[in-house]
Motif scaffolding. Structure first.
Motif, short mmCIF file in Angstrom:
data_model
loop_
_atom_site.label_atom_id
_atom_site.label_comp_id
_atom_site.label_asym_id
_atom_site.label_seq_id
_atom_site.Cartn_x
_atom_site.Cartn_y
_atom_site.Cartn_z
N MET A 1 0.89 -1.27 -0.03
CA MET A 1 -0.10 -0.06 -0.04
C MET A 1 0.92 1.52 -0.01
N ASN A 2 2.09 1.02 -0.15
CA ASN A 2 3.12 2.36 -0.26
C ASN A 2 3.08 2.91 -1.57
N THR A 3 2.89 4.40 -1.57
CA THR A 3 2.99 5.00 -2.69
C THR A 3 4.13 5.89 -3.16
N LYS A 4 5.02 5.74 -2.43
CA LYS A 4 6.18 6.33 -2.78
C LYS A 4 7.42 5.64 -2.23
N VAL A 5 7.73 4.56 -3.16
CA VAL A 5 9.00 3.60 -2.88
C VAL A 5 9.88 3.75 -3.87
N LYS A 6 11.24 3.78 -3.37
CA LYS A 6 12.19 3.98 -4.53
C LYS A 6 13.37 2.86 -3.67
N GLU A 7 14.28 2.45 -4.54
CA GLU A 7 15.50 1.77 -3.86
C GLU A 7 16.45 2.36 -3.07
N ASN A 8 16.56 3.63 -3.70
CA ASN A 8 17.87 4.30 -3.22
C ASN A 8 17.47 5.91 -2.88
N TYR A 9 17.43 5.96 -1.59
CA TYR A 9 17.50 7.29 -1.15
C TYR A 9 18.64 8.13 -0.75
N ASP A 10 18.92 9.44 -1.07
CA ASP A 10 19.93 10.12 -0.88
C ASP A 10 20.56 10.05 0.73
N ILE A 11 21.39 9.09 0.89
CA ILE A 11 22.12 9.00 2.35
C ILE A 11 22.59 10.33 2.99
N ALA A 12 23.42 11.00 2.03
CA ALA A 12 23.97 12.28 2.15
C ALA A 12 22.81 13.28 2.61
N GLU A 13 21.89 13.45 2.02
CA GLU A 13 20.83 14.32 2.35
C GLU A 13 20.34 14.10 3.50
N ILE A 14 19.72 12.73 4.02
CA ILE A 14 19.34 12.36 5.10
C ILE A 14 20.34 12.80 6.25
N MET A 15 21.40 12.32 6.20
CA MET A 15 22.40 12.64 7.09
C MET A 15 22.71 14.21 7.61
N GLY A 16 22.66 14.77 6.23
CA GLY A 16 22.84 16.24 6.47
C GLY A 16 21.89 17.00 7.09
N THR A 17 20.74 16.43 6.76
CA THR A 17 19.29 17.09 7.15
C THR A 17 19.09 16.95 8.61
N LEU A 18 19.40 15.47 9.09
CA LEU A 18 19.05 15.41 10.67
C LEU A 18 20.15 15.69 11.36
N TYR A 19 21.30 15.83 10.96
CA TYR A 19 22.39 16.46 11.74
C TYR A 19 22.52 18.08 11.72
N GLY A 20 21.74 18.52 10.49
CA GLY A 20 21.80 19.99 10.54
C GLY A 20 20.44 20.53 11.24
N ALA A 21 19.33 20.40 10.30
CA ALA A 21 17.94 20.79 10.83
C ALA A 21 17.51 19.93 12.25
N GLY A 22 17.77 18.73 12.00
CA GLY A 22 17.26 17.70 13.18
C GLY A 22 15.91 17.27 12.85
N THR A 23 15.30 17.49 11.45
CA THR A 23 14.11 16.84 11.12
C THR A 23 14.02 16.74 9.72
#
Length: 276
Positions: free
Chosen positions: A1-23
């Motif tokens: 039932m997922n509507t937005k699934v892809k195999e490769n999410y941007d790890i650098a973006e994830i880490m940069g955002t959570l270590y930066g903005a925190g969300t």
């Protein structure tokens, strides 16, 4: 039932955002139909909890938190096997991350501003090691409008020194102006999911509408964290046997023959009165 699934999410973006903005968030991760089903389950569980002594913890006037069991909701496996959820957990917490909490927060009509806070004191991993060792995932069951008491977060404040905070979680009022200047109000739609460091300063705002704003909460730890001590994740042996093998290693839970009523330990006393 997922509507937005892809195999490769941007790890650098994830880490940069959570270590930066925190969300960080992902729009449309789940279908509206899947989310509506989750909303039905939460409404039923909320009604049951309100009838049970200690079943719902007050987090301010007209606002409750309820800790539940994974098998209480029909979409638990969909949620925790979503590739974005898994990628975020692995990127920030490592491949041995553990799911330690599931529950929901309900700000009802009449809920007032919460005081600015973090969900627990900053651990040594963070204030000394500058590492994020836990995440809180949120999933709304309704489309959030500006008058429904949106969640408010102050980006970047997961690194604030909390040694002078009351209970190491609640900053003094003279610090509020900074958080208010930084504040972002989140108005997700059904199917959106977000992740944050629970140390990032945040609050629920006043719900001036006629509608509740139920939000599912999922707590995940790195191996160095100890937030499981505040919770009692239980899974029946029968349900556990149905889970994918790849998921079982990520559950920090008690296996039981029958589910037991949760004695909720994560009671944040200073939230009960709302903003002073």
């Amino acid at each position: 039932m997922n509507t937005k699934v892809k195999e490769n999410y941007d790890i650098a973006e994830i880490m940069g955002t959570l270590y930066g903005a925190g969300t960080i968030g992902l729009k449309g991760a789940f279908s509206r139909e899947w989310t509506a089903q989750l909303g039905e389950d939460i409404l039923r569980l909320y009604e049951e909890a309100l009838k049970r002594p200690g079943g719902a913890i007050g987090r301010g006037p007209k606002r409750h938190y309820v800790e539940i069991h994974p098998e209480d909701i029909r979409g638990f496996v969909d949620l925790v096997t979503h590739p974005w959820f898994q990628t975020v957990c692995e990127s920030i917490l490592g491949s041995d991350y553990k799911i330690v909490e599931i529950g929901f927060d309900v700000p009802n009509p009449g809920a007032v501003n919460q005081p600015w806070h973090r969900d627990f004191p900053s651990p040594e991993d963070t204030y000394k090691g500058r590492r994020i060792n836990s995440l809180a995932f949120n999933l709304t069951t309704v489309d959030v409008d500006p008058d429904m008491g949106p969640f408010e977060i102050a980006p970047g404040t997961q690194w604030d020194d909390g040694s002078g905070f009351e209970h190491l979680m609640f900053p003094a009022r003279e610090l509020y102006s900074r958080y208010e200047e930084l504040a972002e109000r989140k108005m997700p739609k059904m199917g959106d999911i977000s992740a944050r460091s629970a140390l990032t300063m945040h609050r629920g705002t006043a719900n001036n509408s006629t509608k509740a704003r139920p939000t599912l909460v999922l707590g995940v730890d790195a191996p160095t964290a100890n937030n499981h001590e505040r919770h009692d994740l239980q899974v029946t042996k029968k349900f556990y046997e149905t889970l994918p093998t790849s998921l079982k290693k990520h559950l920090m839970c008690r296996l039981v023959d029958e589910l037991e009523v949760i004695e909720q330990a994560h009671d944040i006393e200073l939230l009960k009165m709302g903003e002073a």
